[in-house]
Design an enzyme around this catalytic site. Structure first.
Site, mmCIF file in Angstrom:
data_model
loop_
_atom_site.group_PDB
_atom_site.id
_atom_site.type_symbol
_atom_site.label_atom_id
_atom_site.label_comp_id
_atom_site.label_asym_id
_atom_site.label_seq_id
_atom_site.Cartn_x
_atom_site.Cartn_y
_atom_site.Cartn_z
ATOM 1 N N ASP A 158 -4.139 -19.078 12.123
ATOM 2 C CA ASP A 158 -3.078 -19.719 12.886
ATOM 3 C C ASP A 158 -3.217 -19.377 14.371
ATOM 4 O O ASP A 158 -3.137 -18.206 14.761
ATOM 5 C CB ASP A 158 -1.715 -19.261 12.367
ATOM 6 C CG ASP A 158 -0.591 -20.149 12.839
ATOM 7 O OD1 ASP A 158 -0.285 -20.113 14.045
ATOM 8 O OD2 ASP A 158 -0.018 -20.869 12.002
ATOM 9 N N SER A 202 2.051 -5.253 6.928
ATOM 10 C CA SER A 202 1.736 -4.938 5.539
ATOM 11 C C SER A 202 2.905 -5.321 4.635
ATOM 12 O O SER A 202 4.045 -4.944 4.892
ATOM 13 C CB SER A 202 1.446 -3.447 5.381
ATOM 14 O OG SER A 202 0.335 -3.063 6.137
ATOM 15 N N HIS A 213 0.855 -1.198 0.000
ATOM 16 C CA HIS A 213 0.000 0.000 0.000
ATOM 17 C C HIS A 213 0.884 1.239 0.000
ATOM 18 O O HIS A 213 2.080 1.175 0.300
ATOM 19 C CB HIS A 213 -0.947 0.012 1.203
ATOM 20 C CG HIS A 213 -0.250 0.087 2.526
ATOM 21 N ND1 HIS A 213 0.316 1.249 3.016
ATOM 22 C CD2 HIS A 213 -0.016 -0.856 3.477
ATOM 23 C CE1 HIS A 213 0.858 1.017 4.194
ATOM 24 N NE2 HIS A 213 0.677 -0.259 4.492
#
Length: 428
Positions: free
Chosen positions: A364, A379, A237
């Site tokens: 998980d 990210s 991003h």
């Protein structure tokens, strides 16, 4: 009147017939046939066919076909290139489909925690302040209509690259009483503003009433690098300025090694965060040449190691991503890259570059215990499904930190300058 009524009835019957045809299974199957099929060397796809039809292939060196049943054909990719396939009914051609075979490009997955240093293009305006003059408090920057988010690129025709470049012009303007010709970029457009510094009555210094910044720093995750060119992609991003919330226009920058020191666990309404510091050696791993909606991109100085995931992996296009189990690679402590289980909840086959192409959910148990889900700094963590890199983690859902968005890898590769379609273009 009778004729008008008859015409209306016939019209209604024809309209009903046309609508009804659309619900017939063969028609639905025909409409569902893709205009184009794109896949990689060595792969095969199963394509459903309308009843009574078959596929006639062209250029058998690029792909082959085999009827698996009366309604399905297997299309096997052989070598990169661009070709056509014709759908036939009773040897009569009824539709053509483009068949594009791509070289099975492989890139090395990331997962490493990285430090990011960005230098802006010019200096960024992040706020205004008032100068305490003999006639009252005023902001020269506001008077000149210089706004938060503007980027100063020139003063009096001279390039401005860092904050230190501004002071000499302000001082000279105060001494000569000549206003400054300031060149700014605002929303991609260039403007000229006349800025007159004002003298502070306390220390007699001249000021422009603007808060400025020329750099930014943070942490994130490397997504991939191309072993042939060392081109890389990270974050998934755009990096925006913390004050203006606008994307930072990059002049240059660099990525460095980073170590995760602790995790601030996420919860509903409160995204968590990786707390990290730049590595002690401050070794520069590569440069930053682009800051785009799909992440940051540049070139590494050397290959990077991430433990068990050093070998290049093939990629998957957006239409090849399936709902179901996958893995992400990321760091939760120190600098060790680990794999964790996730689910691809949904994926949108995208024909054109777009962000937020996937929704993923952390499954998980260990990662949920450590982080609560997706946290800031994660990210860019690569997402791997069936041995292929499919994308990167980008955003967390504020009200559900276990879930968030991902971007498809093909758009990050494109931004990095790695052309996955190159060989097919050359072959065609």
């Amino acid at each position: 009147m009778y004729k008008d009524l008859l015409r209306r009835m016939i019209g209604v019957i024809l309209l009903g017939s046309l609508v009804g045809i659309g619900f017939l299974s063969p028609v639905r199957e025909y409409v569902a046939l893709p205009e184009s099929i794109t896949f990689f060397e060595g792969q095969h796809v199963m394509q459903a066919l309308p009843v009574g039809t078959s596929i006639k292939q062209e250029e058998t060196n690029i792909y082959t076909t085999a009827m698996e049943s009366e309604h399905k054909v297997s299309i096997q990719a052989k070598t990169n290139g661009d070709s056509m396939a014709t759908l036939e009914a009773a040897s009569f051609p009824i539709k053509k489909m483009n068949v594009k075979v791509l070289s099975d490009l492989k890139v090395v997955p990331g997962g490493q925690s990285i430090g990011v240093k960005l230098n802006t293009l010019g200096v960024l305006i992040v706020g205004h302040h008032l100068v305490n003059t003999t006639t009252g408090k005023q902001s020269p920057g506001e008077i000149a209509d210089i706004q938060v988010g503007d980027i100063i690129t020139k003063i009096n025709g001279k390039n401005i690259k860092k904050m230190g470049d501004v002071s000499p012009f302000v001082k000279q303007s105060g001494e000569t009483r000549n206003p400054l010709d300031v060149t700014i970029i605002r929303d991609g457009k260039t403007f000229h503003k006349t800025l007159t510094p004002l003298q502070d009555k306390n220390d007699q210094s001249y000021r422009i009433g603007l808060y400025i910044r020329d750099s930014a720093a943070g942490v994130g995750t490397l997504t991939f690098f191309d072993p042939a060119s060392y081109k890389y992609g990270a974050l998934g991003h755009v990096i925006s300025d913390m004050d203006t919330k606008k994307p930072i226009k990059v002049n240059n920058g660099e990525i460095l090694g980073s170590t995760v020191t602790s995790i601030e666990k996420g919860s509903n309404g409160h995204p968590g965060e990786k707390l990290a510091r730049f590595s002690n050696d401050q070794r520069v791993l590569g440069d930053i040449s682009k800051n785009s909606p799909f992440g940051i991109f540049g070139k590494l100085n050397d290959k990077l190691s991430n433990g068990d995931w050093n070998k290049p992996l093939p990629i998957a296009l957006s239409h090849q991503v399936k709902e179901g189990p996958a893995k992400i690679l990321t760091v939760v402590n120190g600098s060790k890259v680990r794999e964790f289980d996730v689910d691809v909840v949904s994926s949108v086959p995208q024909k054109f570059p777009a962000t937020k192409g996937m929704v993923i959910k952390i499954t998980d148990p260990e990662l949920l215990k450590i982080t609560g889900g997706i946290v800031q700094g994660m990210s860019g963590s690569p997402i791997i499904q069936n041995g292929r890199i499919i994308g990167a983690v980008t955003h967390v859902f504020v009200n559900d930190p276990t879930s968030g968005y991902g971007v498809h890898i093909e758009w990050m590769l494109d931004e990095a300058g790695v052309d996955i379609y190159k060989d097919a273009k050359q072959a065609s």
